[in-house]
Structure formats: structure tokens, C-alpha cells
Scaffold this motif. Sequence first.
Motif, PDB file in Angstrom:
ATOM      1  N   GLN A 508     108.773  13.048 -59.404  1.00 14.78           N
ATOM      2  CA  GLN A 508     109.744  14.462 -59.593  1.00 14.78           C
ATOM      3  C   GLN A 508     109.937  14.786 -61.100  1.00 14.78           C
ATOM      4  O   GLN A 508     109.900  15.769 -61.427  1.00 14.78           O
ATOM      5  CB  GLN A 508     111.129  14.468 -58.910  1.00 14.78           C
ATOM      6  N   ALA A 509     110.011  13.583 -61.774  1.00 18.35           N
ATOM      7  CA  ALA A 509     110.295  13.916 -63.286  1.00 18.35           C
ATOM      8  C   ALA A 509     108.936  14.725 -63.984  1.00 18.35           C
ATOM      9  O   ALA A 509     109.034  15.194 -64.639  1.00 18.35           O
ATOM     10  CB  ALA A 509     110.407  12.431 -64.235  1.00 18.35           C
ATOM     11  N   GLY A 510     107.910  14.054 -63.309  1.00 19.31           N
ATOM     12  CA  GLY A 510     106.821  14.758 -63.846  1.00 19.31           C
ATOM     13  C   GLY A 510     106.525  16.601 -63.705  1.00 19.31           C
ATOM     14  O   GLY A 510     106.400  17.503 -64.472  1.00 19.31           O
ATOM     15  N   ARG A 511     107.130  16.716 -62.530  1.00 17.33           N
ATOM     16  CA  ARG A 511     107.335  18.242 -62.195  1.00 17.33           C
ATOM     17  C   ARG A 511     108.391  18.899 -62.928  1.00 17.33           C
ATOM     18  O   ARG A 511     108.592  19.962 -63.463  1.00 17.33           O
ATOM     19  CB  ARG A 511     107.652  18.557 -60.378  1.00 17.33           C
ATOM     20  N   THR A 512     109.437  18.373 -63.314  1.00 13.88           N
ATOM     21  CA  THR A 512     110.399  18.744 -63.979  1.00 13.88           C
ATOM     22  C   THR A 512     109.980  18.958 -65.715  1.00 13.88           C
ATOM     23  O   THR A 512     110.190  20.105 -66.167  1.00 13.88           O
ATOM     24  CB  THR A 512     111.646  17.856 -64.261  1.00 13.88           C
ATOM     25  N   CYS A 513     109.140  18.038 -66.021  1.00 10.29           N
ATOM     26  CA  CYS A 513     108.415  18.321 -67.546  1.00 10.29           C
ATOM     27  C   CYS A 513     107.605  19.497 -67.388  1.00 10.29           C
ATOM     28  O   CYS A 513     107.891  20.146 -68.373  1.00 10.29           O
ATOM     29  CB  CYS A 513     107.647  17.186 -67.770  1.00 10.29           C
ATOM     30  N   GLY A 527     115.700  24.822 -78.187  1.00 10.40           N
ATOM     31  CA  GLY A 527     116.986  24.723 -78.194  1.00 10.40           C
ATOM     32  C   GLY A 527     117.997  25.303 -77.296  1.00 10.40           C
ATOM     33  O   GLY A 527     118.946  25.153 -77.272  1.00 10.40           O
ATOM     34  N   ASP A 528     117.156  26.386 -76.545  1.00  9.52           N
ATOM     35  CA  ASP A 528     117.806  27.069 -75.545  1.00  9.52           C
ATOM     36  C   ASP A 528     117.463  26.764 -74.237  1.00  9.52           C
ATOM     37  O   ASP A 528     118.079  27.118 -73.385  1.00  9.52           O
ATOM     38  CB  ASP A 528     117.132  28.667 -75.594  1.00  9.52           C
ATOM     39  N   ILE A 529     117.080  25.534 -74.034  1.00  6.74           N
ATOM     40  CA  ILE A 529     116.763  24.698 -72.793  1.00  6.74           C
ATOM     41  C   ILE A 529     117.422  23.490 -72.716  1.00  6.74           C
ATOM     42  O   ILE A 529     117.725  22.849 -73.581  1.00  6.74           O
ATOM     43  CB  ILE A 529     115.385  24.590 -72.606  1.00  6.74           C
ATOM     44  N   GLY A 530     118.210  23.368 -71.489  1.00  2.00           N
ATOM     45  CA  GLY A 530     118.880  22.031 -71.381  1.00  2.00           C
ATOM     46  C   GLY A 530     118.203  21.417 -69.996  1.00  2.00           C
ATOM     47  O   GLY A 530     117.955  22.305 -69.117  1.00  2.00           O
ATOM     48  N   VAL A 531     117.919  20.469 -70.146  1.00  2.00           N
ATOM     49  CA  VAL A 531     117.493  19.718 -68.676  1.00  2.00           C
ATOM     50  C   VAL A 531     118.537  18.610 -68.410  1.00  2.00           C
ATOM     51  O   VAL A 531     118.797  17.750 -69.227  1.00  2.00           O
ATOM     52  CB  VAL A 531     116.067  18.732 -69.044  1.00  2.00           C
ATOM     53  N   ILE A 532     119.012  18.601 -67.158  1.00  2.00           N
ATOM     54  CA  ILE A 532     120.187  17.756 -66.782  1.00  2.00           C
ATOM     55  C   ILE A 532     119.902  17.289 -65.545  1.00  2.00           C
ATOM     56  O   ILE A 532     119.065  17.670 -64.581  1.00  2.00           O
ATOM     57  CB  ILE A 532     121.640  18.541 -66.936  1.00  2.00           C
ATOM     58  N   THR A 533     120.517  15.986 -65.362  1.00  2.00           N
ATOM     59  CA  THR A 533     120.121  15.389 -63.992  1.00  2.00           C
ATOM     60  C   THR A 533     121.469  14.420 -63.689  1.00  2.00           C
ATOM     61  O   THR A 533     122.285  13.961 -64.596  1.00  2.00           O
ATOM     62  CB  THR A 533     119.001  14.561 -64.292  1.00  2.00           C
ATOM     63  N   VAL A 605     116.157  24.558 -60.101  1.00  2.00           N
ATOM     64  CA  VAL A 605     116.785  23.339 -59.606  1.00  2.00           C
ATOM     65  C   VAL A 605     115.683  22.663 -58.720  1.00  2.00           C
ATOM     66  O   VAL A 605     115.075  23.299 -57.919  1.00  2.00           O
ATOM     67  CB  VAL A 605     117.772  23.612 -58.523  1.00  2.00           C
ATOM     68  N   ILE A 606     115.410  21.454 -59.141  1.00  2.00           N
ATOM     69  CA  ILE A 606     114.407  20.907 -58.055  1.00  2.00           C
ATOM     70  C   ILE A 606     114.892  19.725 -57.424  1.00  2.00           C
ATOM     71  O   ILE A 606     115.690  18.909 -58.234  1.00  2.00           O
ATOM     72  CB  ILE A 606     113.307  20.055 -59.053  1.00  2.00           C
ATOM     73  N   GLY A 607     114.623  19.664 -56.238  1.00  2.00           N
ATOM     74  CA  GLY A 607     115.470  18.529 -55.295  1.00  2.00           C
ATOM     75  C   GLY A 607     114.490  18.572 -54.147  1.00  2.00           C
ATOM     76  O   GLY A 607     113.671  19.580 -53.400  1.00  2.00           O
ATOM     77  N   ASP A 608     115.016  17.566 -53.040  1.00  2.00           N
ATOM     78  CA  ASP A 608     114.325  17.562 -51.813  1.00  2.00           C
ATOM     79  C   ASP A 608     115.329  18.059 -50.850  1.00  2.00           C
ATOM     80  O   ASP A 608     116.448  17.385 -50.505  1.00  2.00           O
ATOM     81  CB  ASP A 608     114.258  15.956 -51.610  1.00  2.00           C
TER      82      ASP A 608
END
Length: 638
Positions: A508-513, A527-533, A605-608
Motif C-alpha cells: 500500500q505504501a507503493g500506491r501512496t508513493c 512543500g504543499d503536500i503532506g503524507v500522513i499515516t 485517502v488510501i484504505g481497505d
Amino acid sequence: MTPAQDHLDLLRRLWDAEFRASQQRLVDERQRLTLAQRVERGLALRDLAVDDTDAASGDRTLLWLSPRADAASAIEGLRVRNGSPVRLWWDDPDGPDAIRGTVARRQTNRLGVMVDGDVPDRIWAGEFHLDRDDPHETYNRGRTALRRFGDATASPDAVPSRRFVDVLLGAQSPELRSRGGLSTCRDAELNEAQRCAVDLALRTLDVALVHGPPGTGKTRTLVEIIRQCSARGESVLATAASNTAVDNLAERLVETGLDVVRVGHPARVAPAVEARSLDLLLEATAEYKLARKWLEEAARIRRKTDNKSDRGTIGRQDRRDAYREARALSADARRQIRAAQERILARADVICATAAGSDARVLGNTEFDVVVLDEATQATTPVALVALGRANRAILAGDHHQLPPTVIDEKSARDGLGTSLFERLAHRVPEMVQMLEVQHRMHAVLMTYPSDSKYDGRLIAAEHVAARTLQADPDDARPGPLVFVDSAGAGWDELRTEDDPSTQNPEQAGRTCAEVHRLLGRGVAPGDIGVITPYSAHARLLRRLLRDQVDAGLEVGSIDGFQGREKEAIVLDLVRSNPDGDIGFLRDTRRMNVALTRAKSFLLVIGDSATIGAHPYYAGFLDYVEAYGTWLTAWDDV
């Protein structure tokens, strides 16, 4: 015992248990994990060298520490913030030669650590290590505050008074003046709910609560409250649970022209308000400069006397006289510094400090007319009482639908330590709560589900943000502000290693990237993007995979680390994917509420859905995406 005393007695037991759990967790961590494993998990740094030093006030030294070139990325993943306690060590992190310090600054490839006094000569040779340390000072101050509230007398003039203690702890109800509220706003742009909050704060005899959902201008409202109090001649102590929030509040207060003094360890003060720190204000005084000369002269006398003693060229009486002169000079210097310090504090309109730092020695027994506590929902009650013990009137601000206080001991959290004083008061005396309703951050589509699920649908999107769009090239497959990528059925299973309780999901991290690269390809600045988990192990994995983008300004972090933050675009990776529908601490939906309210223009949002959908809150979110957002699957294009 009275109900208030019973509650204080319970808090003492819970606080002691929390202290023991905090200490034991770090000891167990160091015993269970090798140094290499702690480094990999962002808990430590190894093979450090002193890259540079800076002078600091108060007999402190700022050490700039750098790891080996091949380990520079470890700084990025280190799970400590400015102000966090750490220890530097060579042979044993729990040994007597370990040096306690405080994280002061973070840069891409080096870390600034503030230490008190001199450091041993061996530190300049390098090859030492760093581990997190327990915040023992915070625990001690919490204990002192609990004892002080327990000792409160019945005198109405005492601080804290018995009445104030009883109001805060539930034995009495707070009261309002019928007059003396807001007449003229100094900030003409405040909306009606913000004005009502200011009026409530000015009329309370005991305590008022400002409930500030995401983006509703809580800090701006507190600044107006403090300005109004100061204009009435009242002394104000402005505090917050974190150094970041205190500095933000202090910076905004300085902009209004108020005389602000920021009290606290220089390592914990942001550069933006450093000029208003007590240490730097003190160093600028003539008294301090004179005191430094006296201290230097005292040191010169001692050195000269010691040299003569070594050579046998000074008599016993002359040596006594010389030491007496040096002690007198040192004592005079300390008196000079104390006097200058007292003058700086006495003329200030507002003193700013963290809640725990409100017990700083420099404040002595100073009492205030009012204490303003921001982030009150993130402070445990003992920490909140450290600040509140300096007045008989308090304004608490926060949002109990976002992250609660951090409590390590699970039993203590369940037994009450995990519930903030703000939340208890909000449920007990709702008439003393004013909620801010107009939010100035999110597109209306991003706002609505959090509003409906947590705030009874009361949030309103300000006109200038209601339809805000991401300034980027169009993406026909992701046309709106809200996108959900469903990984159900993709086989992207979560995993957890035997010695790491945190969860990750590599596929799933690969899809997030891939989604991050797609945003960058549309012209969105890193700088305008945040990746949170929600999981630290997954955040570390994402930082490694996105290292080049992180170097360019992209931020990757935990949900907890993003509270109070915002970005134009957020990519939220929920990690959890298992056949049992186990969502772990995502069951605390306050965490998800934080995550869903960080984006200004675009949230993906990426999730199952099969894993999270059994929970009513997440089922509601998925229904909302189907109605108002874009639903993609793991097999759709990237």
C-alpha cells in the motif's frame, strides 16, 4: 474527604503510575532493542560527532550533532521534537556518564542539542550516541501542582482558592458576571461566534471554555481575549500544552504590540520569538552585562588563587580573603541578574510559557489575574493544573474531538488520566463552552463529514475557502477535492515484525508513493503536500521511499504529528488491511478526525474498505465519499 480531594487523590495515584510506566518503557526499549534497531525506528542516533557549537544564554551550550555521512537520513526519521529530552552516551545509555540534553533545532542532516554547563572533553572526539529520555521534570511539576491544589485553603484570596479548586474539579458550578463583557473588539474581523467566546471569557468569574474545531480561528480568538484582559489592567499568563503552540500564540501577541516575555528553556523557544525570550531580554540589560563582568572577575580571582596555592605562594588567610571576595562578587552578580529579571517580568503585559513550564523557578510565587491555556484538550490534568495554579480565573481552549492527552500507562488512561480537564468541564458545564463555527481552512466538501460526525453539523465554511481548488493541472480521474482509493481485494496485507508493535503495509505504501508522484506531476510543489499515516513504522517506510521528495520539501509524518498543521494537499494512508476487520487504535475516531481536517484543497485517502467499513464512523465516511467524492480502486490508473 471532599469530592475534589478524592479526585486529586486519584490523580496522584494515576500520575505516579504514569511516571513509572514512562521510565520503564524507555528502559525496556533500550534493553529489548539493539542500538541499530532503535536507530531504524527513529528512537535513537548512533556514531555522532560535534559538527559545531553555538553560545547560549544561562550557562548552556548548543551542540550541533551530525551522524556519519551514510546515516544522515536518520535525522529525518528521529521521533523527537524541539524541546524533547534526550541523553548522550558512550558505553551505556543508563550509565552515570550519560549527558542529559534537550533537542533545540533540527536540520536535514544535523541536530542541535542544548546542554547545561560544561561537557566532558571526550565529547569532542565523537563516536557517541543519542537516545530519548523521560520527561522527569514534567512529572515532578505535575506532582507539585496536585499537592498545591490539595493544600488550597478556604481563603477567597488564596491562589488557587478553595472555590477555584472546587469549580475545576466538579464540586461547584462556575459563575458569570451579568456585565463587564465585550464592548468593542480590537480585532474587527472576528465573527459572531468568536465575539461570543471573547464575551464569555471576560464575564466568567471562574472558568470559560473556547471550543475550537479545525480551522475556526481559535488562536485569533485567544489573542483578542488576552488583548482585552490586558487593556483592563489584568495580568495574563498565556500557556499551551506544547512549545509550538506557545510560540505561535506569543508571535501573534507580539504582532499586536503587547509587551510579551517568553519564559522557558532556550532550546524550546522557536526562532520567531527568541527575541522575546527572557534569556535574550535579560542579556540586553546593563545589569546583566555588569553581572557578567563580576562573574568573570570572580572566576579570574579563583584561578589566580588556585595557581598561587599550587605553587605555595599564598598564605591561608590571603586565600580565604580571595575566595571571600570571589563569593561576594558572584553573589552580587546573581542579585543583579535577579533584579533585572524581576523588572522584565513585572513590566510585561503577558508572560508566555508551556503549561508544564509555568512552574519555572524564575516566576517564583507570581500570581496572575487570569491564565489562558491553549491545547487544553492535549494536556493531562496534572500538567494543566501546573498553569492553573497561578490564578483563580482560567480560559481553556481546545477541541476534545481531536487528539487526547498522551498517556503511556493504559490503565491510568482508562481510569481518568486520558480524559482532559477541558473535556470533563465541557460535559459538566456546557453553558460555559463557546464553540467556534466558521472554519477558514477546508473546501466545503472536505469539511462536511467531520462537521456532521463530530460537531453536530455546525461548522460553516468561510466564503473564501468554501470552493477553494488545488492550484495544479487538472486530473480527470480525480476531479474533486475528495478521493478514496480502495485497496480491498488487492492483497496488500498489513504486517508487523516480532519486535516492533507498530504496523506497516509495504504494498500500500507503493500506491501512496505513486499518488504523491501524480500530484507532483500535476505541478503541486513538494512543500504543499503532506503524507500522513497513523503508524510510525509505516511513516518511516514512506520517508525512505520518498527520500528525494522529502529533501525537496515534502512532509511525511504521523497523524499525531500533524495536529494543528495544514497543507494544500494531503495523502492519507490508513495502513490497516486484514481479514478480521481489526483497525487497532483507529477505533479512536478522534485520530481520524485530525487526519481528515489537515487538507485545504485536496484530500486523497488510501484504505481497505473491507477492513475499516465495519466500524460505523468509517462506514459513514465511505458513504460520504460515494455521495460527494471520487471512489477509485487499487486497479485504477496511477
